[in-house]
Scaffold this active site. Structure first.
Site, PDB file in Angstrom:
ATOM      1  N   CYS A   1      -4.849  -3.596   2.869  1.00  0.00           N
ATOM      2  CA  CYS A   1      -4.505  -3.384   4.280  1.00  0.00           C
ATOM      3  C   CYS A   1      -5.662  -3.653   5.250  1.00  0.00           C
ATOM      4  CB  CYS A   1      -3.947  -1.966   4.425  1.00  0.00           C
ATOM      5  SG  CYS A   1      -3.038  -1.672   5.952  1.00  0.00           S
TER       6      CYS A   1
ATOM      7  N   GLU B   1       0.850  -1.182   0.000  1.00  0.00           N
ATOM      8  CA  GLU B   1       0.000   0.000   0.000  1.00  0.00           C
ATOM      9  C   GLU B   1       0.891   1.240   0.000  1.00  0.00           C
ATOM     10  OE1 GLU B   1      -1.874   0.425   3.820  1.00  0.00           O
ATOM     11  OE2 GLU B   1      -3.604   1.482   3.004  1.00  0.00           O
TER      12      GLU B   1
ATOM     13  N   LYS C   1      -9.889   1.379  -1.795  1.00  0.00           N
ATOM     14  CA  LYS C   1     -10.101   0.837  -0.441  1.00  0.00           C
ATOM     15  C   LYS C   1     -11.468   1.245   0.124  1.00  0.00           C
ATOM     16  CE  LYS C   1      -7.338   0.665   3.847  1.00  0.00           C
ATOM     17  NZ  LYS C   1      -6.361   1.464   4.625  1.00  0.00           N
TER      18      LYS C   1
END
Ligand SMILES: O=C(O)CNC(=O)[C@H](CS)NC(=O)CCC(=O)C(=O)O
Length: 278
Positions: free
Chosen positions: A158, A43, A116
């Site tokens: 993540c 990321e 995300k």
């Protein structure tokens, strides 16, 4: 035919896009020497830890891509290597970014991107306080897994890895490999990282590939590292450790995955009549 090898990467990103790019190109060279068909970067591989006004000026949309992504695409084509990489994408909302995961083919083309959907807004006593939503816009779409030479790759990022319903949804959409480019904090990483990754692998009976940022990025920012690959039985088959820049390699063996799914068909055993699908 031998199974394809993949490389999971970790490095200590910083505020300089050119320094981070140089690290990525170094690691692509190493992966190529070891005949990896695909490399996975963390990321925020483009930059990390910059003040938010600077982040806005450094970020680019995907089309046209900025210099960081352009150069990674060129290298992917040159080496004939697929690539997964986390970057900041400029959003249409002034000052605000998407936290985006981009998948690049061995022809150097951006094949898919995912924004995300779970943002890391947490405040832990004696631990990290991070309010990702202050400068990041949440995505609102799950992206269908992407067909690649190593299998179908499902895209996460993540903190997403804490949400098993997302992993299961990707599995139902056909994923063989779940990917979570990450920058986990030291405190949460030590307590949860490997357990979460192995759990997602076991419950979805999929490979889990998690590239990671590692080490001290700024006075206040430190990442846990341990970029790893977990197989569909839940075994850690590659681990980059907790300090150094580097790659770790493992083969992706889809026949093993199919055998595990056939022998214990948990997906077919799910009781959506009792536990809602949503
Ligand atoms: O903002 C950037 O530039 C890069 N993004 C990140 O570092 C993100 C948001 S702050 N980090 C996480 O999601 C850590 C999750 C985590 O550590 C956990 O779930 O425990």
């Amino acid at each position: 035919m031998l199974p394809f090898k993949i490389a999971v990467a970790q490095f200590r990103g910083g505020q300089s896009v050119s320094a981070n790019l140089a690290a990525c190109l170094r690691l692509m060279g190493q992966a190529s020497q070891q005949a990896a068909k695909m490399i996975f970067f963390p990321e925020a591989s483009d930059f990390i830890g910059n003040p938010s006004e600077e982040a806005w000026t450094l970020a680019h949309p995907l089309v046209p891509a900025g210099p960081f992504l352009e150069r990674i695409c060129t290298e992917a084509k040159q080496l004939g290597m697929w690539c997964s990489v986390g970057i900041h994408e400029k959003s249409p909302f002034p000052g605000r970014l998407y936290n985006t995961h981009v998948l690049i083919s061995d022809q150097g083309l951006i094949i898919e991107s995912y924004r995300k959907i779970h943002l890391f807004d947490v405040d832990i006593a004696n631990g990290p306080r991070l309010m990702e939503s202050q400068n990041t816009v949440a995505g609102d779409e799950l992206v269908a897994p992407v067909s690649t030479p190593i299998g179908k790759v499902g895209l996460g990022i993540c903190y997403d890895l804490r949400f098993p319903e997302m992993a299961l949804a990707l599995r139902r959409c056909g994923a063989d490999i779940l990917t979570y480019p990450s920058a986990f904090t030291a405190k949460t990483g030590e307590a949860h990282w490997e357990i979460l990754l192995r759990s997602r692998a076991i419950e979805t009976q999929s490979y889990v590939v998690a590239a990671a940022q590692v080490g001290q990025h700024s006075a206040t920012r430190f990442s846990y590292g341990h970029a790893m690959i977990v197989d569909p039985w839940g075994k850690v088959v590659a681990d980059c450790g907790g300090s150094e820049e580097g790659i770790a390699i493992a083969p992706i063996e889809l026949p093993i995955l199919e055998r595990i799914r056939t022998e214990m068909p948990v997906l077919n055993h799910r009781r959506y009549d009792i536990f809602s699908n949503q």
